[in-house]
Design a protein around this motif. Structure first.
Motif, PDB file in Angstrom:
ATOM      1  N   THR A 178      17.733  48.673  16.403  1.00  0.00           N
ATOM      2  CA  THR A 178      17.757  49.221  17.773  1.00  0.00           C
ATOM      3  C   THR A 178      19.170  49.635  18.164  1.00  0.00           C
ATOM      4  OG1 THR A 178      17.872  46.949  18.613  1.00  0.00           O
ATOM      5  CG2 THR A 178      15.714  47.998  18.601  1.00  0.00           C
ATOM      6  N   SER A 179      20.173  48.857  17.732  1.00  0.00           N
ATOM      7  CA  SER A 179      21.557  49.205  18.047  1.00  0.00           C
ATOM      8  C   SER A 179      21.999  50.458  17.298  1.00  0.00           C
ATOM      9  CB  SER A 179      22.493  48.038  17.705  1.00  0.00           C
ATOM     10  OG  SER A 179      23.845  48.386  17.965  1.00  0.00           O
ATOM     11  N   HIS A 180      21.727  50.507  15.992  1.00  0.00           N
ATOM     12  CA  HIS A 180      22.114  51.684  15.210  1.00  0.00           C
ATOM     13  C   HIS A 180      21.445  52.950  15.762  1.00  0.00           C
ATOM     14  CE1 HIS A 180      24.489  49.653  12.209  1.00  0.00           C
ATOM     15  NE2 HIS A 180      23.506  48.837  11.906  1.00  0.00           N
ATOM     16  N   HIS A 181      20.182  52.831  16.147  1.00  0.00           N
ATOM     17  CA  HIS A 181      19.466  53.973  16.715  1.00  0.00           C
ATOM     18  C   HIS A 181      20.107  54.417  18.028  1.00  0.00           C
ATOM     19  CE1 HIS A 181      15.218  55.703  17.845  1.00  0.00           C
ATOM     20  NE2 HIS A 181      16.163  56.619  17.854  1.00  0.00           N
ATOM     21  N   ARG A 186      23.469  58.198  21.137  1.00  0.00           N
ATOM     22  CA  ARG A 186      24.476  58.343  22.207  1.00  0.00           C
ATOM     23  C   ARG A 186      25.729  59.044  21.673  1.00  0.00           C
ATOM     24  NH1 ARG A 186      26.260  59.834  26.053  1.00  0.00           N
ATOM     25  NH2 ARG A 186      27.546  58.773  27.595  1.00  0.00           N
ATOM     26  N   GLY A 187      26.118  58.723  20.445  1.00  0.00           N
ATOM     27  CA  GLY A 187      27.281  59.380  19.850  1.00  0.00           C
ATOM     28  C   GLY A 187      27.072  60.875  19.713  1.00  0.00           C
ATOM     29  N   ALA A 188      25.879  61.282  19.302  1.00  0.00           N
ATOM     30  CA  ALA A 188      25.582  62.709  19.196  1.00  0.00           C
ATOM     31  C   ALA A 188      25.671  63.378  20.565  1.00  0.00           C
ATOM     32  CB  ALA A 188      24.195  62.909  18.587  1.00  0.00           C
ATOM     33  N   GLN A 189      25.169  62.702  21.604  1.00  0.00           N
ATOM     34  CA  GLN A 189      25.279  63.246  22.954  1.00  0.00           C
ATOM     35  C   GLN A 189      26.743  63.409  23.357  1.00  0.00           C
ATOM     36  OE1 GLN A 189      22.993  60.275  25.118  1.00  0.00           O
ATOM     37  NE2 GLN A 189      21.240  61.675  25.305  1.00  0.00           N
ATOM     38  N   MET A 190      27.555  62.386  23.086  1.00  0.00           N
ATOM     39  CA  MET A 190      28.973  62.442  23.451  1.00  0.00           C
ATOM     40  C   MET A 190      29.697  63.576  22.724  1.00  0.00           C
ATOM     41  SD  MET A 190      29.702  58.332  23.440  1.00  0.00           S
ATOM     42  CE  MET A 190      31.493  58.506  23.436  1.00  0.00           C
ATOM     43  N   ILE A 328      32.779  43.191  18.594  1.00  0.00           N
ATOM     44  CA  ILE A 328      34.053  43.430  17.910  1.00  0.00           C
ATOM     45  C   ILE A 328      34.346  44.922  17.844  1.00  0.00           C
ATOM     46  CG2 ILE A 328      35.307  43.175  15.733  1.00  0.00           C
ATOM     47  CD1 ILE A 328      33.666  40.629  15.213  1.00  0.00           C
ATOM     48  N   GLY A 329      33.358  45.701  17.476  1.00  0.00           N
ATOM     49  CA  GLY A 329      33.564  47.138  17.335  1.00  0.00           C
ATOM     50  C   GLY A 329      33.989  47.819  18.616  1.00  0.00           C
ATOM     51  N   GLU A 330      33.524  47.310  19.752  1.00  0.00           N
ATOM     52  CA  GLU A 330      33.851  47.907  21.044  1.00  0.00           C
ATOM     53  C   GLU A 330      35.160  47.398  21.625  1.00  0.00           C
ATOM     54  OE1 GLU A 330      30.515  47.294  23.687  1.00  0.00           O
ATOM     55  OE2 GLU A 330      29.105  47.675  22.047  1.00  0.00           O
ATOM     56  N   ASN A 331      35.662  46.255  21.123  1.00  0.00           N
ATOM     57  CA  ASN A 331      36.769  45.587  21.813  1.00  0.00           C
ATOM     58  C   ASN A 331      37.966  45.231  20.946  1.00  0.00           C
ATOM     59  OD1 ASN A 331      35.672  45.145  24.627  1.00  0.00           O
ATOM     60  ND2 ASN A 331      34.024  44.243  23.413  1.00  0.00           N
ATOM     61  N   VAL A 377      31.336  53.492  20.886  1.00  0.00           N
ATOM     62  CA  VAL A 377      30.135  53.676  21.699  1.00  0.00           C
ATOM     63  C   VAL A 377      29.540  52.304  22.021  1.00  0.00           C
ATOM     64  CG1 VAL A 377      27.848  54.730  21.844  1.00  0.00           C
ATOM     65  CG2 VAL A 377      29.664  55.871  20.536  1.00  0.00           C
ATOM     66  N   PRO A 378      29.625  51.848  23.256  1.00  0.00           N
ATOM     67  CA  PRO A 378      29.005  50.561  23.604  1.00  0.00           C
ATOM     68  C   PRO A 378      27.506  50.589  23.339  1.00  0.00           C
ATOM     69  CG  PRO A 378      30.529  51.254  25.320  1.00  0.00           C
ATOM     70  CD  PRO A 378      30.364  52.425  24.385  1.00  0.00           C
ATOM     71  N   THR A 379      27.007  49.545  22.709  1.00  0.00           N
ATOM     72  CA  THR A 379      25.580  49.489  22.417  1.00  0.00           C
ATOM     73  C   THR A 379      24.803  48.982  23.628  1.00  0.00           C
ATOM     74  OG1 THR A 379      23.965  48.798  20.756  1.00  0.00           O
ATOM     75  CG2 THR A 379      25.526  47.119  21.505  1.00  0.00           C
ATOM     76  N   ASN A 380      23.521  49.250  23.622  1.00  0.00           N
ATOM     77  CA  ASN A 380      22.646  48.787  24.697  1.00  0.00           C
ATOM     78  C   ASN A 380      21.258  48.601  24.103  1.00  0.00           C
ATOM     79  OD1 ASN A 380      21.108  48.370  27.032  1.00  0.00           O
ATOM     80  ND2 ASN A 380      22.434  49.684  28.266  1.00  0.00           N
ATOM     81  N   GLU A 381      21.094  47.487  23.394  1.00  0.00           N
ATOM     82  CA  GLU A 381      19.832  47.245  22.697  1.00  0.00           C
ATOM     83  C   GLU A 381      18.669  47.072  23.669  1.00  0.00           C
ATOM     84  OE1 GLU A 381      20.354  44.837  18.865  1.00  0.00           O
ATOM     85  OE2 GLU A 381      22.165  44.341  19.995  1.00  0.00           O
ATOM     86  N   GLU A 382      18.933  46.479  24.838  1.00  0.00           N
ATOM     87  CA  GLU A 382      17.857  46.299  25.818  1.00  0.00           C
ATOM     88  C   GLU A 382      17.330  47.654  26.289  1.00  0.00           C
ATOM     89  OE1 GLU A 382      20.245  42.629  25.675  1.00  0.00           O
ATOM     90  OE2 GLU A 382      20.763  44.731  25.964  1.00  0.00           O
ATOM     91  N   ARG A 383      18.228  48.593  26.546  1.00  0.00           N
ATOM     92  CA  ARG A 383      17.768  49.912  26.982  1.00  0.00           C
ATOM     93  C   ARG A 383      16.999  50.619  25.861  1.00  0.00           C
ATOM     94  NH1 ARG A 383      18.120  53.027  31.124  1.00  0.00           N
ATOM     95  NH2 ARG A 383      19.533  51.570  32.160  1.00  0.00           N
ATOM     96  N   GLN A 384      17.455  50.478  24.615  1.00  0.00           N
ATOM     97  CA  GLN A 384      16.740  51.100  23.512  1.00  0.00           C
ATOM     98  C   GLN A 384      15.341  50.510  23.369  1.00  0.00           C
ATOM     99  OE1 GLN A 384      17.654  53.745  21.764  1.00  0.00           O
ATOM    100  NE2 GLN A 384      15.719  53.705  20.623  1.00  0.00           N
ATOM    101  N   ILE A 385      15.232  49.181  23.520  1.00  0.00           N
ATOM    102  CA  ILE A 385      13.908  48.546  23.465  1.00  0.00           C
ATOM    103  C   ILE A 385      13.021  49.075  24.594  1.00  0.00           C
ATOM    104  CG2 ILE A 385      12.691  46.346  23.777  1.00  0.00           C
ATOM    105  CD1 ILE A 385      15.089  45.021  22.298  1.00  0.00           C
TER     106      ILE A 385
END
Length: 394
Positions: A178-181, A186-190, A328-331, A377-385
């Protein structure tokens, strides 16, 4: 049509992480955690409208915790809850997408449980409790593994006897789907690129970490395998080790399988290398103070991450960008910098100022001018779910 509300539930054996997701709002109207379920110390924590609160629920099980949660959810959703999305870690080969829950889906999740004995049974507890409390509400299972079911056979098969795969499902499944998706889309949008014709390397880095090669919106390879132990160095997990390590430890130290398994999953990774912590923030501070174990742990983490990303590039025909996400990746500008330094053959380089800027939820490009794209790109697994739940509901 008014914006819809989805309750996202992520159940552990003694916990429930939850979030109410409104498709039109960036922030969650309600989120929280029920923890220590089944004990006298069970407690429900939640955040709503910027405020935080807690409620003791002694000896509560999953159903009781969800019953306490129900009035809050209905209040935050103004009485309009449109569905529930359940995070399920393992979908095996049976599920290539989110599925609306019915008896057959639930039975299949139970059948797959031996592939995720710590996770799928806990998810089933939450599913059973939620179905009893919300019998008329549409409910959907969203699987961590489903996104990776697009991997070709040459990427997911182990070089083992055929019967182990055909009869017992021994293959690479991958996790953090869900995170990778979410972050690749989102990265493509950015980047202003069409997701369906873009190509990414993604590093999801936290206490659990994995990499993924994503081509045209599909996973083509990922670092985790049959279990989440394969791949990168993680907080307490070893990642890849010599497959003969088990027999070496058994012969020379007399360790049994349970002890070896516990060591590889709970006492290794950043914790094992540093001898002090599995938290990257703690290790970075200790490194600055001259702690050799912390410095080594960070170096190994970044080198192995660079190796993994380089190997994932085999699945790409071109590279539209590298994405860092997860805690870690975001911070951690340090981890991003050290990792990219190992990937000079891919032409990657960072802008130090942009890299330092992207922390605490700040997203954006961090590559040096004239070099291939690198994004935080901050992840948002809850929103993807929630999005996959809505897609399943139509």
């Amino acid at each position: 049509m008014p914006a819809r509300n989805i309750l996202v539930i992520n159940c552990g054996s003694s916990s429930i992480k939850f979030a109410l997701v409104n498709e039109a709002q960036e922030h969650f109207p309600l989120s929280g955690l029920a923890e220590r379920l089944g004990s006298a110390d069970a407690v429900l924590h939640w955040q709503r409208d910027g405020g935080k609160d807690s409620l003791a629920i002694p000896n509560a099980d999953h159903r009781i915790a969800l019953a306490h949660l129900l009035p809050m959810v209905q209040g935050a959703a103004d009485g309009h809850l449109h569905g529930i999305g359940h995070r399920v870690v393992h979908g095996g080969e049976s599920f290539t997408r989110a599925r609306r829950l019915d008896d057959q889906v639930i039975a299949t999740i139970a059948t797959i449980a031996p592939l995720a004995p710590l996770h799928n049974p806990a998810a089933l507890q939450g599913i059973e409790a939620a179905l009893k409390l919300f019998p008329t509400l549409p409910q959907v299972a969203v699987f961590d593994t489903a996104f990776h079911q697009s991997m070709p056979e040459h990427a997911y098969r182990y070089a083992l006897p055929e019967a182990l795969y055909r009869e017992h499902g021994v293959r690479r499944y991958g996790f953090h789907g869900t995170s990778h998706h979410y972050v690749s889309h989102r990265g493509a949008q950015m980047a202003g690129l069409p997701y369906a014709s873009s190509s990414w390397l993604v590093a999801h880095l936290g206490n659990g970490s994995s990499t993924c090669a994503i081509v045209n919106g599909e996973s083509r390879d990922t670092s985790m395998g049959l279990t989440p132990l394969e791949g990168l160095v993680m907080g307490t997990r070893s990642g890849d080790v010599d497959p003969n390590l088990h027999s070496h430890l058994a012969r020379n130290l007399g360790w049994n399988l349970e002890k070896i398994d516990h060591m590889l999953n709970n006492d290794s990774g950043l914790l094992g290398l540093s001898g002090m912590s599995n938290d990257m923030r703690t290790l970075e501070q200790a490194r600055e103070q001259g702690h050799p174990g912390a410095a080594l742990a960070i170096e190994v983490f970044c080198y192995r991450l660079g190796k993994s990303l380089a190997s994932m590039s085999c699945a790409l025909e071109r590279l539209d960008g590298v994405i860092f996400t997860g805690g870690i990746g975001e911070n951690s500008p340090l981890v991003r910098s050290k990792t990219i330094a190992h990937l000079k053959l891919l032409g990657l380089a960072l802008d130090d100022a942009q890299n330092a800027r992207c922390v605490r939820g700040v997203a954006g490009p961090i590559e040096a001018a004239g070099h291939p794209r690198v994004l935080v790109v901050p992840t948002n697994e809850e929103r993807q779910i929630a999005l996959e739940t809505l897609a399943s509901l139509g």
